[in-house]
Design a protein around this motif. Structure first.
Motif, PDB file in Angstrom:
ATOM      1  N   ILE A   1       0.836  -1.200   0.000  1.00 64.93           N
ATOM      2  CA  ILE A   1       0.000   0.000   0.000  1.00 64.93           C
ATOM      3  C   ILE A   1       0.872   1.252   0.000  1.00 64.93           C
ATOM      4  O   ILE A   1       0.605   2.224  -0.718  1.00 64.93           O
ATOM      5  CB  ILE A   1      -0.945   0.004   1.213  1.00 64.93           C
ATOM      6  CG1 ILE A   1      -1.851  -1.235   1.184  1.00 64.93           C
ATOM      7  CG2 ILE A   1      -1.775   1.280   1.233  1.00 64.93           C
ATOM      8  CD1 ILE A   1      -2.711  -1.353  -0.054  1.00 64.93           C
ATOM      9  N   GLU A   2       1.955   1.212   0.785  1.00 60.37           N
ATOM     10  CA  GLU A   2       2.865   2.355   0.827  1.00 60.37           C
ATOM     11  C   GLU A   2       3.579   2.539  -0.513  1.00 60.37           C
ATOM     12  O   GLU A   2       3.801   3.669  -0.959  1.00 60.37           O
ATOM     13  CB  GLU A   2       3.881   2.177   1.947  1.00 60.37           C
ATOM     14  CG  GLU A   2       3.279   2.231   3.346  1.00 60.37           C
ATOM     15  CD  GLU A   2       4.330   2.091   4.431  1.00 60.37           C
ATOM     16  OE1 GLU A   2       5.531   2.012   4.074  1.00 60.37           O
ATOM     17  OE2 GLU A   2       3.965   2.059   5.617  1.00 60.37           O
ATOM     18  N   GLN A   3       3.962   1.431  -1.158  1.00 62.65           N
ATOM     19  CA  GLN A   3       4.637   1.528  -2.454  1.00 62.65           C
ATOM     20  C   GLN A   3       3.696   2.075  -3.522  1.00 62.65           C
ATOM     21  O   GLN A   3       4.091   2.886  -4.363  1.00 62.65           O
ATOM     22  CB  GLN A   3       5.165   0.152  -2.878  1.00 62.65           C
ATOM     23  CG  GLN A   3       6.225  -0.415  -1.946  1.00 62.65           C
ATOM     24  CD  GLN A   3       7.420   0.496  -1.803  1.00 62.65           C
ATOM     25  OE1 GLN A   3       7.989   0.949  -2.787  1.00 62.65           O
ATOM     26  NE2 GLN A   3       7.813   0.770  -0.562  1.00 62.65           N
ATOM     27  N   ILE A   4       2.444   1.642  -3.466  1.00 63.47           N
ATOM     28  CA  ILE A   4       1.457   2.134  -4.430  1.00 63.47           C
ATOM     29  C   ILE A   4       1.201   3.617  -4.209  1.00 63.47           C
ATOM     30  O   ILE A   4       1.065   4.395  -5.153  1.00 63.47           O
ATOM     31  CB  ILE A   4       0.157   1.313  -4.335  1.00 63.47           C
ATOM     32  CG1 ILE A   4       0.412  -0.115  -4.852  1.00 63.47           C
ATOM     33  CG2 ILE A   4      -0.970   1.970  -5.122  1.00 63.47           C
ATOM     34  CD1 ILE A   4      -0.724  -1.079  -4.603  1.00 63.47           C
ATOM     35  N   ALA A   5       1.160   4.019  -2.932  1.00 69.33           N
ATOM     36  CA  ALA A   5       0.952   5.429  -2.631  1.00 69.33           C
ATOM     37  C   ALA A   5       2.121   6.277  -3.116  1.00 69.33           C
ATOM     38  O   ALA A   5       1.952   7.405  -3.578  1.00 69.33           O
ATOM     39  CB  ALA A   5       0.761   5.618  -1.128  1.00 69.33           C
ATOM     40  N   ALA A   6       3.333   5.727  -3.022  1.00 67.69           N
ATOM     41  CA  ALA A   6       4.527   6.477  -3.408  1.00 67.69           C
ATOM     42  C   ALA A   6       4.756   6.476  -4.915  1.00 67.69           C
ATOM     43  O   ALA A   6       5.110   7.499  -5.499  1.00 67.69           O
ATOM     44  CB  ALA A   6       5.754   5.896  -2.699  1.00 67.69           C
ATOM     45  N   PHE A   7       4.560   5.319  -5.556  1.00 66.91           N
ATOM     46  CA  PHE A   7       4.936   5.175  -6.959  1.00 66.91           C
ATOM     47  C   PHE A   7       3.794   4.795  -7.895  1.00 66.91           C
ATOM     48  O   PHE A   7       3.896   4.973  -9.104  1.00 66.91           O
ATOM     49  CB  PHE A   7       6.035   4.110  -7.107  1.00 66.91           C
ATOM     50  CG  PHE A   7       7.272   4.382  -6.321  1.00 66.91           C
ATOM     51  CD1 PHE A   7       8.053   5.491  -6.590  1.00 66.91           C
ATOM     52  CD2 PHE A   7       7.672   3.524  -5.307  1.00 66.91           C
ATOM     53  CE1 PHE A   7       9.216   5.745  -5.869  1.00 66.91           C
ATOM     54  CE2 PHE A   7       8.821   3.766  -4.575  1.00 66.91           C
ATOM     55  CZ  PHE A   7       9.589   4.884  -4.860  1.00 66.91           C
TER      56      PHE A   7
END
Length: 297
Positions: A76-82
């Motif tokens: 979820i954090e990776q999707i939010a960032a990239f």
């Protein structure tokens, strides 16, 4: 969509590799390992420390992500960032799907930069009106078209054999060719739209945006998969090495349909071959069609 060769009942099992990450730990007063998540750790060229306290952290081997060792990266954090497209592209590009994949922040960032570059090309081309064709545009268009159809062929074959990393490598190559091309806007627009079609199974969101940005009609998901033109897959030139008394001394590029007399003339007048001839005709000249030229002096 399964490739045509995948018929039921299945006669093979395809096992995917694991997603891996480095492990980080400190030790308590009794010497026991205390595991830390990647978000808690700050990496540098010399080592790693805890962000909260600055305490030195031991860096362990890269192993499959697990809750016990806390080396899990939150998607979820990776999707939010990239974005989800970056995550998919990076995981599939890193290695063949049957092998383990090591997730790294640097790899995800590099992937994000590449996809941003693709978007920049699409944005630059967009629906721009045609301008005056730059010098050499016809030759540039011919070269770009050939590269494009070879990419269609290679990416399609790679997808069908589950070699997703090879497909992505070819799309990296095609992106560079589009960026370097001096072909007319219309030719580059076709290339970027086709690249979007090839990217769509991996980066569906970005592909749809590129398709719309460059004037594509409807949804890219509903467009037929591109087909390679067989004529564009055939080389019109070949490289022939030239040997003098059995040792390779030079090479020449010749048309596939070049006649023997032209090949002989090119070989014997090559700057690297002339010194061996010393102004005299060779004792023997042997041309193996499509393979090599042997000069005996």
């Amino acid at each position: 969509h399964l490739p045509d060769r995948a018929i039921e009942p299945f006669n093979a099992l395809f096992n995917q590799g694991m997603v891996c990450h480095e492990t980080y730990f400190t030790r308590d007063a009794n010497g026991r390992e205390i595991w830390h998540s990647p978000e808690e750790v700050e990496r540098s060229a010399t080592g790693a420390v805890l962000k909260a306290t600055g305490a030195e952290v031991q860096v362990g081997p890269s192993t499959k992500m697990s809750k016990s060792k806390r080396n899990v990266v939150d998607p979820i954090e990776q999707i939010a960032a990239f974005g989800a497209d970056t995550a998919r592209w990076f995981v599939l590009s890193d290695s063949p799907p049957e092998r383990d994949v090591e997730w790294t922040a640097a790899g995800a960032e590099a992937t994000h930069k590449h996809l941003a570059r693709v978007w920049r090309f699409a944005d630059e081309i967009g629906e721009r009106a045609e301008d005056a064709a730059p010098p050499g545009a016809v030759d540039e268009a011919r070269g770009l078209r050939r590269n494009l159809h070879r990419a269609i062929h290679d990416v399609t074959n790679s997808f069908e054999s589950f070699a997703f990393n090879k497909a992505i490598a070819k799309m990296y190559e095609l992106t560079g060719q589009i960026g370097r091309s001096n072909a007319a806007i219309a030719d580059r627009r076709i290339a970027i739209q086709t690249l979007a079609q090839l990217m769509a199974p991996i980066t569906p969101h970005l592909a749809e945006e590129i398709w719309a940005k460059t004037g594509g009609k409807g949804l890219i998901a509903q467009i037929a998969w591109p087909k390679a033109d067989p004529a564009e897959l055939v080389d019109d030139t070949i490289t022939l090495p030239i040997q003098v008394n059995g040792k390779r001394r030079a090479e020449i590029q010749v048309a596939v349909d070049a006649d023997k007399a032209d090949i002989e003339a090119m070989a014997l007048n090559h700057p690297s071959i002339l010194p061996y001839l010393d102004g005299k005709p060779p004792k023997k000249l042997i041309i193996v069609p499509g393979r090599i030229i042997n000069v005996v002096v």
